[in-house]
Design a protein around this motif. Sequence first.
Motif, PDB file in Angstrom:
ATOM      1  N   GLN B 103       0.798  -1.223   0.000  1.00 23.66           N
ATOM      2  CA  GLN B 103       0.000   0.000   0.000  1.00 23.66           C
ATOM      3  C   GLN B 103       0.833   1.275   0.000  1.00 23.66           C
ATOM      4  OE1 GLN B 103      -3.201   0.075   2.827  1.00 23.66           O
ATOM      5  NE2 GLN B 103      -3.636  -2.114   2.621  1.00 23.66           N
ATOM      6  N   LEU B 104       2.073   1.175   0.462  1.00 27.13           N
ATOM      7  CA  LEU B 104       2.903   2.377   0.539  1.00 27.13           C
ATOM      8  C   LEU B 104       3.986   2.313  -0.536  1.00 27.13           C
ATOM      9  CD1 LEU B 104       3.259   2.789   4.408  1.00 27.13           C
ATOM     10  CD2 LEU B 104       1.768   4.024   2.854  1.00 27.13           C
ATOM     11  N   PRO B 105       4.478   3.450  -0.940  1.00 21.35           N
ATOM     12  CA  PRO B 105       5.491   3.446  -2.016  1.00 21.35           C
ATOM     13  C   PRO B 105       6.863   2.972  -1.565  1.00 21.35           C
ATOM     14  CG  PRO B 105       5.057   5.691  -1.275  1.00 21.35           C
ATOM     15  CD  PRO B 105       4.065   4.835  -0.571  1.00 21.35           C
ATOM     16  N   LEU B 106       7.086   2.844  -0.261  1.00 18.05           N
ATOM     17  CA  LEU B 106       8.395   2.408   0.223  1.00 18.05           C
ATOM     18  C   LEU B 106       8.290   1.029   0.876  1.00 18.05           C
ATOM     19  CD1 LEU B 106       9.723   5.708   1.846  1.00 18.05           C
ATOM     20  CD2 LEU B 106      10.331   4.755  -0.384  1.00 18.05           C
ATOM     21  N   ALA B 107       9.405   0.317   0.848  1.00 10.16           N
ATOM     22  CA  ALA B 107       9.435  -1.004   1.492  1.00 10.16           C
ATOM     23  C   ALA B 107       9.474  -0.843   3.005  1.00 10.16           C
ATOM     24  CB  ALA B 107      10.667  -1.779   1.020  1.00 10.16           C
ATOM     25  N   PRO B 108       8.977  -1.822   3.730  1.00  7.24           N
ATOM     26  CA  PRO B 108       8.972  -1.716   5.199  1.00  7.24           C
ATOM     27  C   PRO B 108      10.359  -1.473   5.777  1.00  7.24           C
ATOM     28  CG  PRO B 108       7.637  -3.569   4.487  1.00  7.24           C
ATOM     29  CD  PRO B 108       8.316  -3.044   3.271  1.00  7.24           C
ATOM     30  N   GLU B 109      11.389  -1.970   5.099  1.00 10.30           N
ATOM     31  CA  GLU B 109      12.743  -1.779   5.637  1.00 10.30           C
ATOM     32  C   GLU B 109      13.161  -0.313   5.595  1.00 10.30           C
ATOM     33  OE1 GLU B 109      11.995  -5.767   4.630  1.00 10.30           O
ATOM     34  OE2 GLU B 109      12.053  -4.065   3.264  1.00 10.30           O
ATOM     35  N   GLU B 110      12.503   0.458   4.749  1.00 10.79           N
ATOM     36  CA  GLU B 110      12.859   1.874   4.639  1.00 10.79           C
ATOM     37  C   GLU B 110      11.973   2.752   5.509  1.00 10.79           C
ATOM     38  OE1 GLU B 110      13.434   3.137   0.488  1.00 10.79           O
ATOM     39  OE2 GLU B 110      13.301   1.023  -0.030  1.00 10.79           O
ATOM     40  N   LEU B 111      11.100   2.132   6.253  1.00  6.78           N
ATOM     41  CA  LEU B 111      10.155   2.880   7.079  1.00  6.78           C
ATOM     42  C   LEU B 111      10.373   2.574   8.544  1.00  6.78           C
ATOM     43  CD1 LEU B 111       6.896   2.160   5.034  1.00  6.78           C
ATOM     44  CD2 LEU B 111       8.206   4.290   5.039  1.00  6.78           C
ATOM     45  N   ALA B 112       9.915   3.533   9.343  1.00  4.85           N
ATOM     46  CA  ALA B 112       9.749   3.271  10.774  1.00  4.85           C
ATOM     47  C   ALA B 112       8.248   3.256  10.987  1.00  4.85           C
ATOM     48  CB  ALA B 112      10.404   4.350  11.612  1.00  4.85           C
ATOM     49  N   ALA B 136       3.251   5.135   9.626  1.00  3.40           N
ATOM     50  CA  ALA B 136       4.602   4.918   9.105  1.00  3.40           C
ATOM     51  C   ALA B 136       5.220   6.249   8.726  1.00  3.40           C
ATOM     52  CB  ALA B 136       4.566   3.974   7.912  1.00  3.40           C
ATOM     53  N   VAL B 137       6.515   6.317   8.851  1.00  2.00           N
ATOM     54  CA  VAL B 137       7.272   7.512   8.465  1.00  2.00           C
ATOM     55  C   VAL B 137       8.592   7.012   7.904  1.00  2.00           C
ATOM     56  CG1 VAL B 137       8.389   7.778  10.702  1.00  2.00           C
ATOM     57  CG2 VAL B 137       8.017   9.786   9.271  1.00  2.00           C
ATOM     58  N   LYS B 138       9.199   7.836   7.076  1.00  2.00           N
ATOM     59  CA  LYS B 138      10.480   7.433   6.509  1.00  2.00           C
ATOM     60  C   LYS B 138      11.498   7.223   7.618  1.00  2.00           C
ATOM     61  CE  LYS B 138      10.426   9.678   1.998  1.00  2.00           C
ATOM     62  NZ  LYS B 138      11.062  10.720   1.174  1.00  2.00           N
ATOM     63  N   ARG B 139      12.269   6.232   7.455  1.00  2.00           N
ATOM     64  CA  ARG B 139      13.264   5.897   8.474  1.00  2.00           C
ATOM     65  C   ARG B 139      14.267   7.012   8.651  1.00  2.00           C
ATOM     66  NH1 ARG B 139      16.148   0.036   8.088  1.00  2.00           N
ATOM     67  NH2 ARG B 139      17.652   0.385   9.733  1.00  2.00           N
ATOM     68  N   GLU B 140      14.615   7.645   7.558  1.00  2.00           N
ATOM     69  CA  GLU B 140      15.641   8.682   7.639  1.00  2.00           C
ATOM     70  C   GLU B 140      15.121   9.908   8.377  1.00  2.00           C
ATOM     71  OE1 GLU B 140      16.039   8.645   3.450  1.00  2.00           O
ATOM     72  OE2 GLU B 140      14.972  10.538   3.208  1.00  2.00           O
ATOM     73  N   THR B 141      13.786  10.006   8.475  1.00  2.00           N
ATOM     74  CA  THR B 141      13.217  11.130   9.231  1.00  2.00           C
ATOM     75  C   THR B 141      13.659  11.078  10.690  1.00  2.00           C
ATOM     76  OG1 THR B 141      11.291  11.110   7.776  1.00  2.00           O
ATOM     77  CG2 THR B 141      11.070  12.266   9.878  1.00  2.00           C
ATOM     78  N   LEU B 142      13.826   9.861  11.191  1.00  2.00           N
ATOM     79  CA  LEU B 142      14.191   9.716  12.606  1.00  2.00           C
ATOM     80  C   LEU B 142      15.704   9.789  12.825  1.00  2.00           C
ATOM     81  CD1 LEU B 142      11.835   6.749  13.595  1.00  2.00           C
ATOM     82  CD2 LEU B 142      11.381   9.201  13.655  1.00  2.00           C
ATOM     83  N   GLN B 143      16.477   9.853  11.734  1.00  2.00           N
ATOM     84  CA  GLN B 143      17.918   9.726  11.883  1.00  2.00           C
ATOM     85  C   GLN B 143      18.520  10.875  12.683  1.00  2.00           C
ATOM     86  OE1 GLN B 143      19.523   6.942  11.025  1.00  2.00           O
ATOM     87  NE2 GLN B 143      21.189   7.880  12.159  1.00  2.00           N
ATOM     88  N   SER B 144      18.027  12.092  12.408  1.00  2.00           N
ATOM     89  CA  SER B 144      18.613  13.228  13.127  1.00  2.00           C
ATOM     90  C   SER B 144      18.324  13.118  14.621  1.00  2.00           C
ATOM     91  CB  SER B 144      18.074  14.545  12.569  1.00  2.00           C
ATOM     92  OG  SER B 144      16.657  14.575  12.640  1.00  2.00           O
TER      93      SER B 144
END
Lengths: 186, 475
Positions: B103-112, B136-144
């Motif tokens: 359902q989402l454009p990104l794979a689960p591994e790329e999401l949090a 879900a949110v992009k994983r890189e969003t949480l990186q900072s």
Amino acid sequence: MPALSEREKRTIRIAAIGIAIYLLAFFGFRGWKKMASAREEYERLAGEAEKVRRELPPYENRVLLFEKLSEAYQLDPRKIRKETLVADASEAIQNAAKQGGIQLGPIRETAGRSSGRELSSIQVEGMGPVPSALSLLHQLQTLGFPLVIDQLQLTPESPRPGMLKMNLTIIILNYEAWKTGDRPNA
Amino acid sequence: MNSRAKQEPDVFIEFGENSVHLLAGEKGWDGRIERDLQGNLSASSVQSLQQELGGFLHRHSWSAPRQVYCSIPARGVSIRKITVPASSGEEIKQVLALQIEAQLPLAPEELAWGFLPLNEAGTGGDPNLQSFLVAAVKRETLQSYRDLFAQLQLEPVFVIAAFARLYACEDQACGILDVGETKSEFAARESNGTVTLRVIPWGRSELFEIGPLVQALKTNGLPQKMLVSGVDVPLAPLAAQVSSALQRSVEVLEVPGGPGRSAANAGLQAQHEAGRGELLVLETPGAERAARVSRDEWKWAIGAGLLLMLLMGANYLGPILQKPRLARELAELKSYRASLPQVERELTFLEFIRTNQPPYLDTIYLLADASQRGLKLESLTIGRRGDVSLRGKVNDPDGANQFRSKLVDSGFFSRVVIEEQTPDQNRREVKFRITAEVKPEGQRKALPEPDPPKTEKPKGPARPPGAVPPPRGRS
């Protein structure tokens, strides 16, 4: 004690791995050398055990052969009394001859040869029936003394058929002159 | 009193559009942050926050709080209601991951992402199905944020601030509008647990004009209960305005005053203290899977290493373990060998007696066996070396030769030589002198077996055993 964070746990984990590697390297080499030397020792023991196992059967055979010869000759060299050997042997020979029906003639004793292996030499003359003479020949081997018949001479007693005149030269061996490792001269 | 004896409270940190609020127990702190164009914390903000947060924690002697909850803005958050076949445990995550991927454009591994179960009303009452609310949110969003907390050696739990605020509302179905500086977040929760979330491009800088706000709120269905919150915002007048525009009751979310007490922090604190509902935590299953895979790889590597060590060690372990047994066996063998009588000398002596004289009786036997009728032995001499010399006479001219042939054929003698044959004057007898040597042991033939004794035949008819013989005088 405060709860450890993941970072602290990771730090501790890495430190533990590092210490483990160090200990493994430090003691591992020494342990390896010890194990290698233990293995060499084991191989040495195994070789020695194999050698002893190989030596045992021939040695057991020699013991059995000794027991067989000792029984056959009724002789145990370890129990020979050198001081009275010649006298005892001479007496035994004469008794055996008399008991077998041999009429003894002159008996001469001479000292052994200088090689030391012959203690004395006895020359016996006698006369008797053929079976008695042959029986004496057989008995001489089982008197229990170290005797070797050096020469046997048989002549028929002409006036009396069935009678033999025998001339024996018997050597009494000196056991003490024997050394281990001497090979018998056939 | 040892500060470490204090029970460290959970820490709640809300990252707003341009602000950060920290609440830990009764203590709190507010700060400002800057974001880059992508919406991530700027490097300078991260640096200053590290100092501020680190100082705050240090001032209160909290070396490691029990837990850190970090609530993030709704920007970039996707929410879905997903219905899947009923399952449990780890299977739910796997099934949801598949649905997310679809359902989402990104794979689960790329999401949090995280999920909350919805009540049965979401599935229409079908017991074979389960409905979940997935955020879900992009994983890189949480990186900072991770970088910030990594420096502080903290492992935060990430939640969505809009969800956290909903915990401040006691009613199950309610909506909360949180007013930011330039953006506002509106989150509405239905009775079945479904949450809708909107980021409205309207903030406190536009308080004089609430038209766009009202328009945005009217787009979706509004819950019965609506609350409004915000920092540095005149909430009461705003609530009245919105209420008037929407023609429904809008109240101000009551949040205790003080530093760090934002609506999201208050909601999280209420959720912890009062147990209001389940927390939707954003996780990175890929990282967990990677960690699990890494752990599994480590296990395999350790197992392989141990096996290798065992294999190499087996080469040494066997000898080490068997050495005591071998030493015992060797000692027994040596002891047995020592127990055997030392008979080398004695055996040599007896062997000498046996081998240093010929078999006189056997020699005489064979000579007698080889002699024929008419042969008379005059003298026989046998020496210790096996030399045989005999003199005799035979009344057959060829008798000596025959005698010699028999001696040779016996295999007992070698070098059988007739040294002299002399017929007498009447040529009736031949005197001869023969010499021979007894072969050494091992080269001479075995003596022939003697003939069995002849048995005499019984006189008269044979009687059966046990029969009584006839009386004497009768045949």
